[in-house]
Scaffold this motif. Sequence first.
Motif, PDB file in Angstrom:
ATOM      1  N   ALA A  21       0.819  -1.213   0.000  1.00 45.93           N
ATOM      2  CA  ALA A  21       0.000   0.000   0.000  1.00 45.93           C
ATOM      3  C   ALA A  21       0.857   1.270   0.000  1.00 45.93           C
ATOM      4  CB  ALA A  21      -0.940  -0.002   1.201  1.00 45.93           C
ATOM      5  N   VAL A  22       2.049   1.214   0.585  1.00 48.07           N
ATOM      6  CA  VAL A  22       2.936   2.376   0.596  1.00 48.07           C
ATOM      7  C   VAL A  22       3.337   2.774  -0.825  1.00 48.07           C
ATOM      8  CG1 VAL A  22       5.212   3.228   1.342  1.00 48.07           C
ATOM      9  CG2 VAL A  22       3.792   1.907   2.923  1.00 48.07           C
ATOM     10  N   PHE A  23       3.420   1.809  -1.717  1.00 44.64           N
ATOM     11  CA  PHE A  23       3.799   2.110  -3.094  1.00 44.64           C
ATOM     12  C   PHE A  23       2.658   2.776  -3.869  1.00 44.64           C
ATOM     13  CE2 PHE A  23       6.876  -1.213  -1.965  1.00 44.64           C
ATOM     14  CZ  PHE A  23       8.044  -0.521  -2.238  1.00 44.64           C
ATOM     15  N   GLY A  51       2.591 -13.397  -1.932  1.00 49.16           N
ATOM     16  CA  GLY A  51       3.330 -12.428  -2.726  1.00 49.16           C
ATOM     17  C   GLY A  51       2.414 -11.582  -3.576  1.00 49.16           C
ATOM     18  N   VAL A  52       2.893 -10.386  -3.913  1.00 48.12           N
ATOM     19  CA  VAL A  52       2.145  -9.462  -4.760  1.00 48.12           C
ATOM     20  C   VAL A  52       3.099  -8.786  -5.738  1.00 48.12           C
ATOM     21  CG1 VAL A  52       0.366  -8.998  -3.017  1.00 48.12           C
ATOM     22  CG2 VAL A  52       2.384  -7.527  -3.140  1.00 48.12           C
ATOM     23  N   ARG A  53       2.526  -8.211  -6.781  1.00 46.79           N
ATOM     24  CA  ARG A  53       3.305  -7.469  -7.777  1.00 46.79           C
ATOM     25  C   ARG A  53       2.570  -6.173  -8.070  1.00 46.79           C
ATOM     26  NH1 ARG A  53       7.346  -7.978 -11.192  1.00 46.79           N
ATOM     27  NH2 ARG A  53       7.240  -7.027 -13.243  1.00 46.79           N
ATOM     28  N   LEU A  54       3.339  -5.101  -8.213  1.00 44.28           N
ATOM     29  CA  LEU A  54       2.795  -3.791  -8.544  1.00 44.28           C
ATOM     30  C   LEU A  54       3.533  -3.291  -9.772  1.00 44.28           C
ATOM     31  CD1 LEU A  54       3.359  -3.843  -5.150  1.00 44.28           C
ATOM     32  CD2 LEU A  54       1.731  -2.006  -5.424  1.00 44.28           C
ATOM     33  N   GLU A  55       2.806  -3.004 -10.833  1.00 45.20           N
ATOM     34  CA  GLU A  55       3.439  -2.592 -12.089  1.00 45.20           C
ATOM     35  C   GLU A  55       3.765  -1.108 -12.123  1.00 45.20           C
ATOM     36  OE1 GLU A  55       4.599  -4.456 -14.468  1.00 45.20           O
ATOM     37  OE2 GLU A  55       3.846  -6.293 -13.586  1.00 45.20           O
ATOM     38  N   GLN A  56       2.843  -0.267 -11.730  1.00 48.32           N
ATOM     39  CA  GLN A  56       3.015   1.180 -11.815  1.00 48.32           C
ATOM     40  C   GLN A  56       3.154   1.757 -10.409  1.00 48.32           C
ATOM     41  OE1 GLN A  56       3.256   2.719 -14.788  1.00 48.32           O
ATOM     42  NE2 GLN A  56       2.992   0.732 -15.756  1.00 48.32           N
ATOM     43  N   THR A  57       4.351   2.168 -10.068  1.00 50.12           N
ATOM     44  CA  THR A  57       4.580   2.759  -8.754  1.00 50.12           C
ATOM     45  C   THR A  57       5.343   4.061  -8.908  1.00 50.12           C
ATOM     46  OG1 THR A  57       6.636   1.538  -8.462  1.00 50.12           O
ATOM     47  CG2 THR A  57       4.639   0.492  -7.630  1.00 50.12           C
ATOM     48  N   GLY A  58       5.090   4.979  -8.010  1.00 47.81           N
ATOM     49  CA  GLY A  58       5.810   6.246  -8.018  1.00 47.81           C
ATOM     50  C   GLY A  58       6.906   6.253  -6.966  1.00 47.81           C
ATOM     51  N   GLU A  59       8.105   6.608  -7.356  1.00 49.62           N
ATOM     52  CA  GLU A  59       9.260   6.722  -6.471  1.00 49.62           C
ATOM     53  C   GLU A  59       9.470   5.485  -5.578  1.00 49.62           C
ATOM     54  OE1 GLU A  59       8.078  10.415  -4.427  1.00 49.62           O
ATOM     55  OE2 GLU A  59       9.733  11.339  -5.529  1.00 49.62           O
ATOM     56  N   LEU A  64      10.761   2.798  -0.432  1.00 48.05           N
ATOM     57  CA  LEU A  64      11.357   1.662   0.270  1.00 48.05           C
ATOM     58  C   LEU A  64      12.350   2.127   1.329  1.00 48.05           C
ATOM     59  CD1 LEU A  64      11.772  -1.368   0.697  1.00 48.05           C
ATOM     60  CD2 LEU A  64      13.398  -1.325  -1.201  1.00 48.05           C
ATOM     61  N   THR A  65      13.262   2.989   0.949  1.00 49.98           N
ATOM     62  CA  THR A  65      14.332   3.378   1.879  1.00 49.98           C
ATOM     63  C   THR A  65      13.896   4.385   2.937  1.00 49.98           C
ATOM     64  OG1 THR A  65      15.141   5.067   0.343  1.00 49.98           O
ATOM     65  CG2 THR A  65      16.159   2.884   0.214  1.00 49.98           C
ATOM     66  N   GLU A  66      12.983   5.286   2.597  1.00 52.52           N
ATOM     67  CA  GLU A  66      12.616   6.344   3.532  1.00 52.52           C
ATOM     68  C   GLU A  66      11.340   6.080   4.320  1.00 52.52           C
ATOM     69  OE1 GLU A  66      12.605  10.153   1.565  1.00 52.52           O
ATOM     70  OE2 GLU A  66      14.578   9.805   0.670  1.00 52.52           O
ATOM     71  N   GLU A  67      10.457   5.236   3.811  1.00 50.94           N
ATOM     72  CA  GLU A  67       9.186   4.992   4.501  1.00 50.94           C
ATOM     73  C   GLU A  67       9.086   3.568   5.052  1.00 50.94           C
ATOM     74  OE1 GLU A  67       5.677   6.456   2.388  1.00 50.94           O
ATOM     75  OE2 GLU A  67       7.011   7.684   1.145  1.00 50.94           O
ATOM     76  N   ILE A  68       9.285   2.597   4.190  1.00 53.16           N
ATOM     77  CA  ILE A  68       9.079   1.204   4.583  1.00 53.16           C
ATOM     78  C   ILE A  68      10.166   0.717   5.532  1.00 53.16           C
ATOM     79  CG2 ILE A  68       8.989  -1.164   3.714  1.00 53.16           C
ATOM     80  CD1 ILE A  68       7.665   0.103   1.153  1.00 53.16           C
ATOM     81  N   LEU A  69      11.410   0.910   5.174  1.00 47.37           N
ATOM     82  CA  LEU A  69      12.530   0.422   5.975  1.00 47.37           C
ATOM     83  C   LEU A  69      12.459   0.900   7.431  1.00 47.37           C
ATOM     84  CD1 LEU A  69      15.178  -1.220   5.929  1.00 47.37           C
ATOM     85  CD2 LEU A  69      16.337   0.863   5.260  1.00 47.37           C
ATOM     86  N   THR A 100      10.791 -10.432   0.927  1.00 46.69           N
ATOM     87  CA  THR A 100      11.680  -9.541   0.191  1.00 46.69           C
ATOM     88  C   THR A 100      10.858  -8.574  -0.655  1.00 46.69           C
ATOM     89  OG1 THR A 100      11.896 -11.154  -1.596  1.00 46.69           O
ATOM     90  CG2 THR A 100      13.641 -11.134   0.061  1.00 46.69           C
ATOM     91  N   VAL A 101      11.409  -7.376  -0.786  1.00 43.69           N
ATOM     92  CA  VAL A 101      10.837  -6.362  -1.656  1.00 43.69           C
ATOM     93  C   VAL A 101      11.837  -6.158  -2.783  1.00 43.69           C
ATOM     94  CG1 VAL A 101      10.032  -3.979  -1.855  1.00 43.69           C
ATOM     95  CG2 VAL A 101       9.692  -5.235   0.299  1.00 43.69           C
TER      96      VAL A 101
END
Length: 121
Positions: A21-23, A51-59, A64-69, A100-101
């Motif tokens: 959802a963050v993506f 597992g899931v896949r997202l095709e169109q994501t912004g930044e 990943l590094t600033e929000e999820i991690l 894994t992401v």
Amino acid sequence: MTTELTRLAGELTDVIDSVAAVFGSPADPTVDGELDVDPTNPGHLRCWQYGVRLEQTGEPERRLTEEILPTLEQRGWQAHDRSTARELIARFSREGADFTVHVARASHAVAIIGSTRPVPA
């Protein structure tokens, strides 16, 4: 499915869905089910894979590094960088579960896949 595996599957699904959802894009499930994890003694040890896949994501790299991690580390998940030239890869583990992401550097597509810790069948 055992009660313990049901609980673990729910926790794994929730964390992967929250990361997806963050993506900011709808995620398409790719894997969702039990796996027999001991080929030498089938039917005795199982885990849940999701597992899931997202095709169109912004930044995706920044997300990943600033929000999820930082959020997952605060929740007790240990992060390990497994990145390659083609993909930014973060592996998260906690209490025997891991996921894994994968962020494709060229297309920015995101794939997230994980499994619970094994439990007796």
